[in-house]
Design a protein around this motif. Structure first.
Motif, PDB file in Angstrom:
ATOM      1  N   GLU A 144     -26.656  -9.163   1.677  1.00 55.23           N
ATOM      2  CA  GLU A 144     -26.284 -10.518   1.287  1.00 55.23           C
ATOM      3  C   GLU A 144     -26.985 -11.551   2.150  1.00 55.23           C
ATOM      4  O   GLU A 144     -27.412 -12.600   1.668  1.00 55.23           O
ATOM      5  N   GLU A 175     -30.585 -11.783   0.967  1.00 53.47           N
ATOM      6  CA  GLU A 175     -30.638 -12.483  -0.316  1.00 53.47           C
ATOM      7  C   GLU A 175     -30.410 -13.978  -0.122  1.00 53.47           C
ATOM      8  O   GLU A 175     -31.019 -14.810  -0.800  1.00 53.47           O
ATOM      9  N   ASP A 190     -28.351  -7.820  -7.168  1.00 53.86           N
ATOM     10  CA  ASP A 190     -27.125  -7.790  -6.379  1.00 53.86           C
ATOM     11  C   ASP A 190     -26.503  -6.400  -6.291  1.00 53.86           C
ATOM     12  O   ASP A 190     -25.467  -6.221  -5.658  1.00 53.86           O
TER      13      ASP A 190
END
Length: 271
Positions: free
Chosen positions: A254, A257, A107
């Motif tokens: 994001e 992911e 992250d």
């Protein structure tokens, strides 16, 4: 989180709230009738046992897998429309100032560059987007119908950590900042005599850093010192251009992911 998914979830959340209120109103009106039916209806314990046994056999996995696939299809359709490298990322790479270090599954994103005898590392995390996304949805549920179509997209505050070390001497300068609305807001500046302590990402190094003086709050410094320090950062490329890039890249990462997460979870459920 992508803007399209944000708006989609906001709409779904609002619909669920409305549906829940309607269901609550209907259930209250129907209570007398249900009570009468319940007193006269025979018990059906066999139906309950069959239902419980069905859940124990894992029937919910099928419906969960179907919903995950629906989400995957939706995201893949969006990817097909926006295929290729985004323009903002192309423009950033073409400048050749910063190198992006991004590992799928992590992250955190790291930007690195050299400036004279200095090694500069700027780190930020997409984890900050999750909490801010929930707050943003909660604040705007009641306003979603009245907002104009030309309203600017919400910019999530993202924490960033800058470290500067020199090849000609010891020490490490660490700067904690918040990136939002195209600007960096400095919170504090720390100095470590040991460059390794200031740059290591291990749990042991993080524990040791917590026991050291992190410097004063930046906004308590003399205004002239603040201004000169901001010029110092600008000269090293920590500027408005990077502050605009970080939220865009955080949203881009994001989204990638999220698609990977959908694939992994669906594969696990289907096994």
């Amino acid at each position: 989180m992508s803007a399209l998914r944000t708006l989609r979830q906001l709409t779904v959340t609002t619909s669920r709230v409305v549906a829940a209120r309607q269901a609550s109103t209907l259930s209250c009106r129907a209570l007398p009738a249900l009570a009468t039916r319940a007193s006269s209806a025979p018990s059906n314990s066999r139906a309950f046992s069959v239902s419980a046994r069905s859940f124990g056999e894992g029937t919910t996995g099928v419906s969960l897998s179907q919903k995950l696939q629906e989400e995957l299809n939706y995201e893949k359709e969006a990817e097909a429309v926006n295929s290729g490298t985004p323009d903002f990322l192309k423009a950033f790479n073409e400048q050749g100032v910063w190198e992006i270090q991004d590992v799928l599954g992590n992250d955190e994103v790291t930007l690195t560059r050299k400036f004279g005898n200095e090694n500069i590392r700027l780190m930020f995390s997409i984890a900050d987007m999750q909490g801010e996304e929930e707050d943003f949805q909660a604040e705007n549920e009641s306003e979603s119908e009245t907002e104009g179509e030309d309203e600017p997209l919400h910019s999530y505050p993202i924490r960033a950590s800058l470290s500067i070390t020199k090849t000609t001497g010891p020490g490490c300068l660490n700067v904690d900042m918040v990136c939002q609305e195209g600007h960096f807001v400095v919170e504090n500046v720390s100095f470590y005599n040991d460059a390794k302590l200031g740059t290591d990402l291990t749990a042991d190094a993080d524990w040791k850093r917590r026991g050291t003086y992190i410097g004063p709050q930046f906004d308590t410094l003399d205004v002239a010192v603040q201004e000169e320090f901001e010029k110092y950062l600008q000269e090293r490329g920590v500027n408005e251009h990077v502050a605009l890039f970080i939220p865009d890249y955080a949203e881009f990462k994001e989204q990638n992911e999220y698609v990977k997460w959908l694939n992994n979870v669906k594969t696990f459920v289907d096994q």
